[in-house]
Design an enzyme around this catalytic site. Structure first.
Site, PDB file in Angstrom:
ATOM      1  N   TYR A   1    -113.552   3.967  29.343  1.00 44.80           N
ATOM      2  CA  TYR A   1    -113.714   4.137  27.892  1.00 44.80           C
ATOM      3  C   TYR A   1    -113.826   5.606  27.475  1.00 44.80           C
ATOM      4  CZ  TYR A   1    -114.028  -0.822  26.695  1.00 44.80           C
ATOM      5  OH  TYR A   1    -113.744  -2.150  26.463  1.00 44.80           O
TER       6      TYR A   1
ATOM      7  N   PHE B   1    -121.322   4.646  19.665  1.00 47.87           N
ATOM      8  CA  PHE B   1    -121.558   3.418  20.435  1.00 47.87           C
ATOM      9  C   PHE B   1    -121.182   3.564  21.915  1.00 47.87           C
ATOM     10  CE2 PHE B   1    -117.339   2.990  18.403  1.00 47.87           C
ATOM     11  CZ  PHE B   1    -116.524   2.776  19.521  1.00 47.87           C
TER      12      PHE B   1
ATOM     13  N   ASN C   1    -117.673  -8.464  22.217  1.00 49.43           N
ATOM     14  CA  ASN C   1    -116.589  -9.146  21.503  1.00 49.43           C
ATOM     15  C   ASN C   1    -115.571  -9.815  22.439  1.00 49.43           C
ATOM     16  OD1 ASN C   1    -115.419  -6.827  22.381  1.00 49.43           O
ATOM     17  ND2 ASN C   1    -114.698  -6.104  20.406  1.00 49.43           N
TER      18      ASN C   1
ATOM     19  N   GLU D   1    -104.258   1.732  31.850  1.00 50.03           N
ATOM     20  CA  GLU D   1    -105.360   0.809  32.137  1.00 50.03           C
ATOM     21  C   GLU D   1    -105.013  -0.131  33.299  1.00 50.03           C
ATOM     22  OE1 GLU D   1    -106.930   0.894  27.498  1.00 50.03           O
ATOM     23  OE2 GLU D   1    -106.031  -0.951  28.269  1.00 50.03           O
TER      24      GLU D   1
HETATM   25  P1  IDP Z   1    -110.817  -2.612  20.405  1.00 51.53           P
HETATM   26  O1  IDP Z   1    -111.548  -3.185  21.601  1.00 51.53           O
HETATM   27  O2  IDP Z   1    -110.531  -3.648  19.360  1.00 51.53           O
HETATM   28  O3  IDP Z   1    -109.594  -1.806  20.785  1.00 51.53           O
HETATM   29  P2  IDP Z   1    -112.159  -0.064  19.992  1.00 51.53           P
HETATM   30  O4  IDP Z   1    -112.288   0.619  18.682  1.00 51.53           O
HETATM   31  O5  IDP Z   1    -111.180   0.495  20.988  1.00 51.53           O
HETATM   32  O6  IDP Z   1    -111.851  -1.590  19.699  1.00 51.53           O
HETATM   33  O7  IDP Z   1    -113.607  -0.103  20.638  1.00 51.53           O
HETATM   34  C1  IDP Z   1    -113.794  -0.429  22.006  1.00 51.53           C
HETATM   35  C2  IDP Z   1    -114.957  -1.380  22.119  1.00 51.53           C
HETATM   36  O8  IDP Z   1    -116.159  -0.718  21.735  1.00 51.53           O
HETATM   37  C3  IDP Z   1    -114.895  -2.604  21.202  1.00 51.53           C
HETATM   38  O9  IDP Z   1    -114.102  -3.651  21.722  1.00 51.53           O
HETATM   39  C4  IDP Z   1    -116.375  -2.990  21.107  1.00 51.53           C
HETATM   40  O10 IDP Z   1    -116.811  -3.674  22.285  1.00 51.53           O
HETATM   41  C5  IDP Z   1    -117.040  -1.624  21.088  1.00 51.53           C
HETATM   42  N1  IDP Z   1    -117.269  -1.138  19.722  1.00 51.53           N
HETATM   43  C6  IDP Z   1    -116.334  -0.662  18.842  1.00 51.53           C
HETATM   44  N2  IDP Z   1    -116.898  -0.273  17.685  1.00 51.53           N
HETATM   45  C7  IDP Z   1    -118.229  -0.498  17.831  1.00 51.53           C
HETATM   46  C8  IDP Z   1    -119.372  -0.279  16.963  1.00 51.53           C
HETATM   47  O11 IDP Z   1    -119.271   0.193  15.831  1.00 51.53           O
HETATM   48  N3  IDP Z   1    -120.595  -0.654  17.478  1.00 51.53           N
HETATM   49  C9  IDP Z   1    -120.754  -1.165  18.739  1.00 51.53           C
HETATM   50  N4  IDP Z   1    -119.713  -1.364  19.568  1.00 51.53           N
HETATM   51  C10 IDP Z   1    -118.468  -1.037  19.130  1.00 51.53           C
END
Ligand code: IDP
Ligand code: MG
Length: 139
Positions: A51, A59, A114, A128
């Protein structure tokens, strides 16, 4: 031209809650072929590297801790237009905004937990996939 692979992870909480089977079923029904699959537990350092793109985000540290908190399932998925179609199948990052029937709408616990990761572009799908799988682990 759109590539034909994407990379996905079933994240720790979903794996722990018995959702590996149901998530794989939706992936299968959506027409993706599994090119590579394995279960492993990331170290904190491995999750940091995976990441790295989010290093500056507020976060980041919690995300790295979460992603290294338990076993995950990593996979390379094959389909025409794989990256875009898979993003559509998983739904919005925030499950409260994810469309009905998407994997995150059905199985996510929260914005952080998620359920699944999906690559955001062809270039990252390759980076990846290479991070997790050797050539001999792909079919
Ligand atoms: P994605 O997984 O849909 O591509 P990204 O923006 O790449 O989303 O973020 C990576 C991961 O970081 C997300 O899947 C989620 O688990 C976590 N994440 C993203 N935004 C937030 C936030 O605002 N708070 C807490 N966790 C977040
Ligand atoms: Mg992303």
């Amino acid at each position: 031209m759109a590539g034909n692979i994407t990379f996905s992870i079933i994240k720790p909480y979903a794996a722990k809650m018995g959702l590996i089977g149901p998530i794989l079923a939706l992936i299968n029904e959506a027409g993706f072929k599994i090119s590579a699959i394995k279960s492993e537990k990331l170290t904190f350092e491995q999750a940091e590297e995976f990441y790295n793109i989010h290093k500056s985000k507020p976060f980041y540290n919690d995300l790295v801790e979460f992603m290294s908190s338990g076993p995950i399932v990593a996979m390379i998925l094959k389909k025409e237009n794989a990256v875009e179609d898979f993003r559509e199948l998983i739904g919005n990052t925030d499950p409260s905004k994810a469309e009905k029937g998407t994997i995150r709408e059905k199985f996510a616990d929260s914005l952080q937990k998620n359920a699944v990761h999906g690559s955001d572009c062809d270039e990252n799908a390759i980076i990846e996939s290479d991070f997790f799988f050797a050539k001999k682990e792909r079919f």
